[in-house]
Motif scaffolding. Structure first.
Motif, PDB file in Angstrom:
ATOM      1  N   LEU A  69       0.857  -1.160   0.248  1.00 33.12           N
ATOM      2  CA  LEU A  69      -0.291   0.190   0.291  1.00 33.12           C
ATOM      3  C   LEU A  69       0.519   1.498  -0.323  1.00 33.12           C
ATOM      4  CD1 LEU A  69      -3.230   0.816  -0.234  1.00 33.12           C
ATOM      5  CD2 LEU A  69      -3.069   1.047   2.379  1.00 33.12           C
ATOM      6  N   ALA A  70       1.984   1.201   0.811  1.00 38.37           N
ATOM      7  CA  ALA A  70       2.979   2.152   0.885  1.00 38.37           C
ATOM      8  C   ALA A  70       3.398   2.598  -1.166  1.00 38.37           C
ATOM      9  CB  ALA A  70       4.150   1.870   1.976  1.00 38.37           C
ATOM     10  N   ALA A  71       3.754   1.877  -0.862  1.00 37.69           N
ATOM     11  CA  ALA A  71       4.299   1.697  -1.995  1.00 37.69           C
ATOM     12  C   ALA A  71       3.111   2.255  -3.515  1.00 37.69           C
ATOM     13  CB  ALA A  71       4.294   0.320  -3.787  1.00 37.69           C
ATOM     14  N   VAL A  72       2.101   2.209  -3.310  1.00 37.94           N
ATOM     15  CA  VAL A  72       1.854   2.865  -4.024  1.00 37.94           C
ATOM     16  C   VAL A  72       0.953   4.198  -3.698  1.00 37.94           C
ATOM     17  CG1 VAL A  72      -1.300   2.851  -4.715  1.00 37.94           C
ATOM     18  CG2 VAL A  72      -0.329   0.313  -4.334  1.00 37.94           C
ATOM     19  N   LEU A  73       0.584   4.371  -2.608  1.00 42.54           N
ATOM     20  CA  LEU A  73       0.734   6.212  -2.139  1.00 42.54           C
ATOM     21  C   LEU A  73       1.609   6.764  -1.878  1.00 42.54           C
ATOM     22  CD1 LEU A  73      -1.836   4.684   0.704  1.00 42.54           C
ATOM     23  CD2 LEU A  73      -2.892   5.613  -1.395  1.00 42.54           C
ATOM     24  N   VAL A 100       8.192   3.990  -9.943  1.00 42.69           N
ATOM     25  CA  VAL A 100       9.057   3.019 -11.091  1.00 42.69           C
ATOM     26  C   VAL A 100       8.086   1.920 -10.681  1.00 42.69           C
ATOM     27  CG1 VAL A 100      10.762   1.757 -10.486  1.00 42.69           C
ATOM     28  CG2 VAL A 100      11.275   4.122  -9.642  1.00 42.69           C
ATOM     29  N   ALA A 101       7.319   1.599  -9.491  1.00 43.75           N
ATOM     30  CA  ALA A 101       6.917   0.858  -9.161  1.00 43.75           C
ATOM     31  C   ALA A 101       5.279   0.207 -10.272  1.00 43.75           C
ATOM     32  CB  ALA A 101       6.219  -0.097  -8.223  1.00 43.75           C
ATOM     33  N   ASN A 135       5.571   0.924 -13.589  1.00 48.81           N
ATOM     34  CA  ASN A 135       5.838   0.080 -14.808  1.00 48.81           C
ATOM     35  C   ASN A 135       5.169  -0.916 -14.639  1.00 48.81           C
ATOM     36  OD1 ASN A 135       8.084   1.414 -16.310  1.00 48.81           O
ATOM     37  ND2 ASN A 135       8.541   2.556 -14.288  1.00 48.81           N
ATOM     38  N   VAL A 136       5.393  -2.252 -13.192  1.00 45.12           N
ATOM     39  CA  VAL A 136       4.760  -3.324 -13.592  1.00 45.12           C
ATOM     40  C   VAL A 136       3.167  -2.846 -13.908  1.00 45.12           C
ATOM     41  CG1 VAL A 136       4.817  -5.166 -11.659  1.00 45.12           C
ATOM     42  CG2 VAL A 136       6.350  -3.708 -11.083  1.00 45.12           C
ATOM     43  N   VAL A 137       2.784  -1.932 -13.050  1.00 42.69           N
ATOM     44  CA  VAL A 137       0.981  -1.407 -13.068  1.00 42.69           C
ATOM     45  C   VAL A 137       0.889  -2.159 -15.094  1.00 42.69           C
ATOM     46  CG1 VAL A 137      -0.871  -0.431 -12.853  1.00 42.69           C
ATOM     47  CG2 VAL A 137       0.330  -1.125 -11.092  1.00 42.69           C
ATOM     48  N   THR A 138       2.071  -0.951 -15.266  1.00 43.77           N
ATOM     49  CA  THR A 138       2.149  -0.768 -16.317  1.00 43.77           C
ATOM     50  C   THR A 138       1.710  -2.451 -17.868  1.00 43.77           C
ATOM     51  OG1 THR A 138       2.825   0.818 -16.650  1.00 43.77           O
ATOM     52  CG2 THR A 138       2.893   0.252 -18.953  1.00 43.77           C
ATOM     53  N   ILE A 139       3.319  -3.128 -17.316  1.00 43.52           N
ATOM     54  CA  ILE A 139       3.280  -4.650 -17.509  1.00 43.52           C
ATOM     55  C   ILE A 139       1.547  -5.282 -17.357  1.00 43.52           C
ATOM     56  CG2 ILE A 139       3.863  -6.803 -17.392  1.00 43.52           C
ATOM     57  CD1 ILE A 139       6.877  -5.193 -16.460  1.00 43.52           C
ATOM     58  N   ALA A 140       1.098  -5.236 -16.377  1.00 40.34           N
ATOM     59  CA  ALA A 140      -0.016  -6.084 -16.241  1.00 40.34           C
ATOM     60  C   ALA A 140      -1.539  -5.067 -16.819  1.00 40.34           C
ATOM     61  CB  ALA A 140      -0.095  -5.561 -14.539  1.00 40.34           C
ATOM     62  N   LEU A 178       5.736  -1.169 -24.207  1.00 41.52           N
ATOM     63  CA  LEU A 178       5.489   0.046 -23.701  1.00 41.52           C
ATOM     64  C   LEU A 178       6.222   1.244 -23.136  1.00 41.52           C
ATOM     65  CD1 LEU A 178       5.966  -2.802 -20.729  1.00 41.52           C
ATOM     66  CD2 LEU A 178       4.363  -1.968 -21.135  1.00 41.52           C
ATOM     67  N   HIS A 179       6.401   2.439 -22.279  1.00 41.95           N
ATOM     68  CA  HIS A 179       6.831   3.704 -22.234  1.00 41.95           C
ATOM     69  C   HIS A 179       7.268   4.047 -21.340  1.00 41.95           C
ATOM     70  CE1 HIS A 179       4.134   4.343 -25.816  1.00 41.95           C
ATOM     71  NE2 HIS A 179       5.733   3.179 -26.787  1.00 41.95           N
ATOM     72  N   SER A 180       9.001   4.569 -21.274  1.00 41.81           N
ATOM     73  CA  SER A 180       9.014   5.716 -19.980  1.00 41.81           C
ATOM     74  C   SER A 180       8.451   6.480 -18.736  1.00 41.81           C
ATOM     75  CB  SER A 180      10.775   6.132 -20.037  1.00 41.81           C
ATOM     76  OG  SER A 180      10.358   6.999 -20.769  1.00 41.81           O
ATOM     77  N   ASP A 181       7.188   7.393 -19.528  1.00 39.67           N
ATOM     78  CA  ASP A 181       6.241   7.232 -18.935  1.00 39.67           C
ATOM     79  C   ASP A 181       5.040   6.664 -17.800  1.00 39.67           C
ATOM     80  OD1 ASP A 181       4.919   6.853 -20.950  1.00 39.67           O
ATOM     81  OD2 ASP A 181       4.629   8.826 -21.520  1.00 39.67           O
ATOM     82  N   THR A 182       5.715   5.667 -18.573  1.00 41.02           N
ATOM     83  CA  THR A 182       5.059   4.390 -17.735  1.00 41.02           C
ATOM     84  C   THR A 182       3.264   4.397 -18.984  1.00 41.02           C
ATOM     85  OG1 THR A 182       3.408   5.412 -15.793  1.00 41.02           O
ATOM     86  CG2 THR A 182       5.332   4.792 -14.949  1.00 41.02           C
ATOM     87  N   SER A 183       3.253   5.111 -19.442  1.00 43.32           N
ATOM     88  CA  SER A 183       2.416   5.050 -20.583  1.00 43.32           C
ATOM     89  C   SER A 183       2.391   3.342 -21.979  1.00 43.32           C
ATOM     90  CB  SER A 183       2.098   5.915 -21.170  1.00 43.32           C
ATOM     91  OG  SER A 183       2.833   5.914 -22.590  1.00 43.32           O
TER      92      SER A 183
END
Length: 236
Positions: A32-36, A43-44, A46-51, A72-77
């Motif tokens: 939860l801390a990693a999300v907030l 950084v994290a 990027n994993v959501v973008t993969i999913a 996948l792009h460096s701006d996490t899009s």
């Protein structure tokens, strides 16, 4: 002593003991801390973008579309390109899948964890990443998937069972929680920089329903899935 394929296969399929409750709760707090926390989230995410893009890709294939590229792009899009009928239920489901993919994958991961197949979960993640890598068509996307896979492999191969369990719960908690924040980011982006290419606005064109309604649907699905996941692991 030489390790054979059979040894590896047995290790993957062997059940591992469930970690103590404080480890599960601690992993949830860290996830939860990693999300907030914005510095970690940048950084994290990027994993959501993969999913997210993996969700688009999987549903495209299941609906009979031809998958041609994932970027996948460096701006996490990211973007997933598929060929097929530009309208209809298959296209609607393909577009819809992205923003709910992370939370749904997290929930499915919880189901696996509840069977105590912790190493199997990590190796299943590696198989999915390897399959996705075949369709990546840009350098940053390759690096992102390879880096994620390297972390998962390193934990599953070189660390003891206790560390694997803690990481697996952290990983799954993160995917579960991380599905919610991008939905709110999507709506803020739609307000500040409207774009006809967002998933919500594509769904609006495909269905005739307002894009904002689709944002609400994304949020409700992810919140419901997250609540179910928390109940399954902590309250059941």
């Amino acid at each position: 002593m030489e390790t054979t394929f059979g040894d590896v296969w047995r290790e993957v399929l062997t059940t591992q003991p469930e970690p103590e409750q404080w480890i599960i709760i601690g992993a949830a707090v860290l996830a939860l801390a990693a999300v907030l926390l914005n510095p970690v989230w940048r950084v994290a995410r990027n994993v959501v973008t993969i999913a997210h893009e993996g969700g688009h890709a999987l549903v495209a294939l299941l609906s009979g579309r031809q998958l041609t590229a994932i970027r996948l792009h460096s701006d996490t899009s990211g973007v997933t390109v598929s060929r097929g009928k530009p309208t209809g239920i298959g296209m609607i489901l393909t577009v819809f899948a992205g923003y709910v993919a992370s939370s749904v994958i997290g929930l499915l991961g919880i189901v696996v964890l509840m069977t105590d197949h912790i190493t199997a979960l990590l190796w299943l993640s590696l198989v999915v990443l390897a399959a996705m890598l075949l369709m990546i068509r840009n350098l940053y996307g390759v690096l992102s998937v390879v880096a994620t896979g390297a972390v998962v492999f390193g934990i599953s191969w070189f660390t003891p069972t206790e560390v694997q369990a803690a990481f697996a719960y952290l990983f799954i908690w993160f995917l579960l929680f991380a599905g919610v924040r991008p939905v709110f980011e999507l709506q803020r982006q739609r307000i500040r920089q409207p774009s006809p290419h967002s998933d919500a606005d594509q769904l609006a064109r495909l269905t005739g329903l307002p894009g904002t309604l689709w944002v609400v649907v994304f949020a409700l699905v992810n919140l419901a899935v997250t609540g179910l996941g928390v109940w399954m692991l902590l309250l059941n």
